[in-house]
Design a protein around this motif. Structure first.
Motif, short mmCIF file in Angstrom:
data_model
loop_
_atom_site.label_atom_id
_atom_site.label_comp_id
_atom_site.label_asym_id
_atom_site.label_seq_id
_atom_site.Cartn_x
_atom_site.Cartn_y
_atom_site.Cartn_z
N TYR A 96 42.46 38.75 55.39
CA TYR A 96 41.91 40.11 55.32
C TYR A 96 40.53 40.13 55.97
O TYR A 96 39.66 39.29 55.66
CB TYR A 96 41.78 40.55 53.86
N ASN A 130 39.38 45.38 53.99
CA ASN A 130 38.31 44.73 53.24
C ASN A 130 38.83 43.46 52.55
O ASN A 130 40.01 43.38 52.18
CB ASN A 130 37.74 45.67 52.18
N ALA A 131 37.92 42.50 52.36
CA ALA A 131 38.28 41.25 51.70
C ALA A 131 37.30 40.97 50.57
O ALA A 131 36.42 40.11 50.69
CB ALA A 131 38.29 40.11 52.70
N PRO A 132 37.41 41.71 49.46
CA PRO A 132 36.45 41.54 48.37
C PRO A 132 36.64 40.26 47.56
O PRO A 132 35.78 39.89 46.77
CB PRO A 132 36.68 42.78 47.51
N THR A 133 37.75 39.54 47.72
CA THR A 133 38.00 38.32 46.94
C THR A 133 38.25 37.14 47.89
O THR A 133 38.64 37.32 49.05
CB THR A 133 39.21 38.49 46.00
N LYS A 134 38.09 35.92 47.36
CA LYS A 134 38.33 34.71 48.14
C LYS A 134 39.80 34.62 48.56
O LYS A 134 40.13 34.19 49.67
CB LYS A 134 37.94 33.48 47.35
N LEU A 135 40.68 35.02 47.64
CA LEU A 135 42.09 34.98 47.96
C LEU A 135 42.41 35.86 49.16
O LEU A 135 43.15 35.44 50.07
CB LEU A 135 42.92 35.42 46.74
N MET A 136 41.85 37.06 49.17
CA MET A 136 42.13 37.98 50.27
C MET A 136 41.56 37.45 51.57
O MET A 136 42.16 37.59 52.64
CB MET A 136 41.57 39.38 49.94
N LYS A 137 40.39 36.81 51.51
CA LYS A 137 39.83 36.21 52.72
C LYS A 137 40.72 35.09 53.23
O LYS A 137 40.96 34.94 54.44
CB LYS A 137 38.44 35.65 52.43
N SER A 138 41.27 34.30 52.28
CA SER A 138 42.15 33.20 52.69
C SER A 138 43.45 33.71 53.30
O SER A 138 44.10 33.01 54.09
CB SER A 138 42.46 32.31 51.49
N GLU A 139 43.82 34.94 52.93
CA GLU A 139 45.04 35.54 53.46
C GLU A 139 44.80 36.22 54.81
O GLU A 139 45.73 36.76 55.40
CB GLU A 139 45.59 36.56 52.47
#
Length: 443
Positions: A383, A372-381
């Motif tokens: 996820y 899951n990618a609940p945050t922008k940071l995680m999406k950028s990484e």
């Protein structure tokens, strides 16, 4: 019937006061040839006969149910080989008693006399007490003969077991008990006041215990007149039924639950019902049996019949609602259902394989696509990047890889060609083809 029991043994009563002694004591064998039963150890080719023939007697553990002659055989062994006989009970003896026995045996040894030390209920000694026997066994101070009704593999120290030979004593069979009855009749001076059916009933009530059988005979003899003959109904009214040999924390319990589980696994509903009934008859908690039946449903049937688990669970709930004795019938129904269901341990095996791999491989990260990618940071990484929603595919199956890259694809669950797992196998083969096709497309 044991070939060690002569058919025509006369009455051995020689003292008028003998009639005040229990029948089991009055009929105690005076030589090894008079012992009833245990021909596998007492017969011509038996272990004990070979020991005696060699003139050397090693330490022994006599393992068997009550009333099978363990104490008597130990005493007669000492007589046969010329050893002094010393007897203690682990129930009533402590460290001080053991020290006193060992010192007496040492004194006797210095005088040229060997000692056979018989320890009744030896499994009741703790580990330290059992260890205290080792030095006196090794230096020849005593020949130890221990008696136990419990499995020595679980109850005795490995060091003690390594220095003694275990001999298994068996319950007396029907012919052995009949021979014992004839010996009792000779001692009492009259035939048992029982018709044929009642005689067979009395033998069955003894449950292979010779001492208990003689107690039942005494009870019948004392309660009947010279011209009275009891039938089955009269006998059962007179004597109390003996409880089956069963201790819910000991060997009998584990033997029967093992037998029940294996007969269910072996698809034998008749044998399974028999062991189920034996455990209930002996006082087993029905909820223990309910829990074990649920375990059988998941361990031995699994996905071969997915209804086995909910049916077993429903029987447990039915027992709670109905109570005893009606609730036992629900459990009996499950016994039959499980025994006749198709069998598979594929899920059980798959779980063990997955657990073993999980323990070995630590904590590798799952593929980024399925995180899951609940945050922008995680999406950028990265996820969740590249995740395919299976319901959006034509087959409802994306075929994407779910195992951590460090481990790679694994196969744990291998459905068999029985029961419902046959259909599952077809599905998995279909999914496998789709997965290969997607891999070829992406490659």
């Amino acid at each position: 019937m044991s070939d060690l029991f002569p058919d025509n043994i006369p009455s051995v009563r020689s003292d008028p006061l003998d009639g005040d002694r229990p029948l089991a004591d009055r009929l105690r064998p005076q030589t090894l040839d008079e012992v009833i039963g245990q021909s596998h150890v007492m017969g011509e080719d038996g272990t004990l006969r070979r020991m005696l023939a060699s003139g050397r007697l090693g330490s022994l553990i006599l393992w068997g149910p009550p009333g099978t002659g363990k104490t008597t055989v130990a005493r007669l062994l000492a007589d046969a080989i010329g050893y002094r006989f010393e007897q203690i009970s682990a129930v009533f003896s402590g460290v001080a008693d053991l020290k006193k026995v060992f010192e007496t045996a040492r004194t006797a040894r210095r005088a040229g006399q060997k000692t056979l030390l018989f320890v009744d209920e030896i499994h009741r000694f703790n580990r330290a007490q059992q260890d205290s026997f080792l030095p006196v066994m090794e230096d020849g101070t005593v020949v130890l003969v221990g008696a136990t009704t419990e499995n020595p593999s679980f109850e005795l120290n490995a060091a003690l077991m390594s220095r003694a030979q275990v001999l298994r004593f068996q319950s007396l069979d029907r012919d052995d008990l009949e021979a014992l009855a004839r010996r009792a009749e000779a001692e009492l001076g009259r035939a048992l006041p029982l018709d044929g059916d009642a005689r067979e009933t009395l033998i069955s009530l003894a449950d292979g215990d010779g001492r208990a059988f003689l107690g039942l005979i005494e009870e019948v003899d004392a309660a009947t007149g010279p011209d009275e003959t009891l039938d089955h109904a009269g006998l059962t009214k007179l004597v109390q039924r003996r409880a089956p040999i069963y201790d819910k924390s000991q060997d009998g319990h584990y033997n029967l639950i093992s037998a029940l589980h294996k007969t269910v696994r072996g698809s034998d509903p008749d044998a399974a019902l028999y062991y189920f009934a034996r455990m209930l008859d002996a006082g087993e908690d029905p909820m223990f049996l309910a829990r074990r039946l649920i375990r059988m449903a998941v361990e031995d049937i699994g996905m071969a019949d997915p209804q086995a688990l909910p049916i077993a669970t429903a029987a447990k709930d039915a027992y709670h609602m109905l109570g005893s004795p009606e609730g036992e019938l629900a459990l009996a129904q499950v016994v039959v259902y499980l025994a006749t269901a198709p069998k598979s341990n594929a899920v059980y095996t798959a779980y063990k394989g997955a657990l073993a791999l999980a323990k070995q491989t630590g904590s590798p990260t799952p593929p980024m696509a399925i995180l899951n990618a609940p945050t922008k940071l995680m999406k950028s990484e990265g996820y969740g990047e590249g995740y395919i929603y299976d319901h959006d595919t034509p087959e409802g199956f994306s075929g994407q890889e779910y195992f951590p890259e460090k481990i790679g694809r694994q196969e744990f669950y291998k459905p068999i060609e029985r029961g419902f797992e046959r259909e599952i196998r077809k599905r998995m083969e279909y999914f496998g083809k789709l997965r290969e096709a997607r891999r070829d497309q992406s490659g």
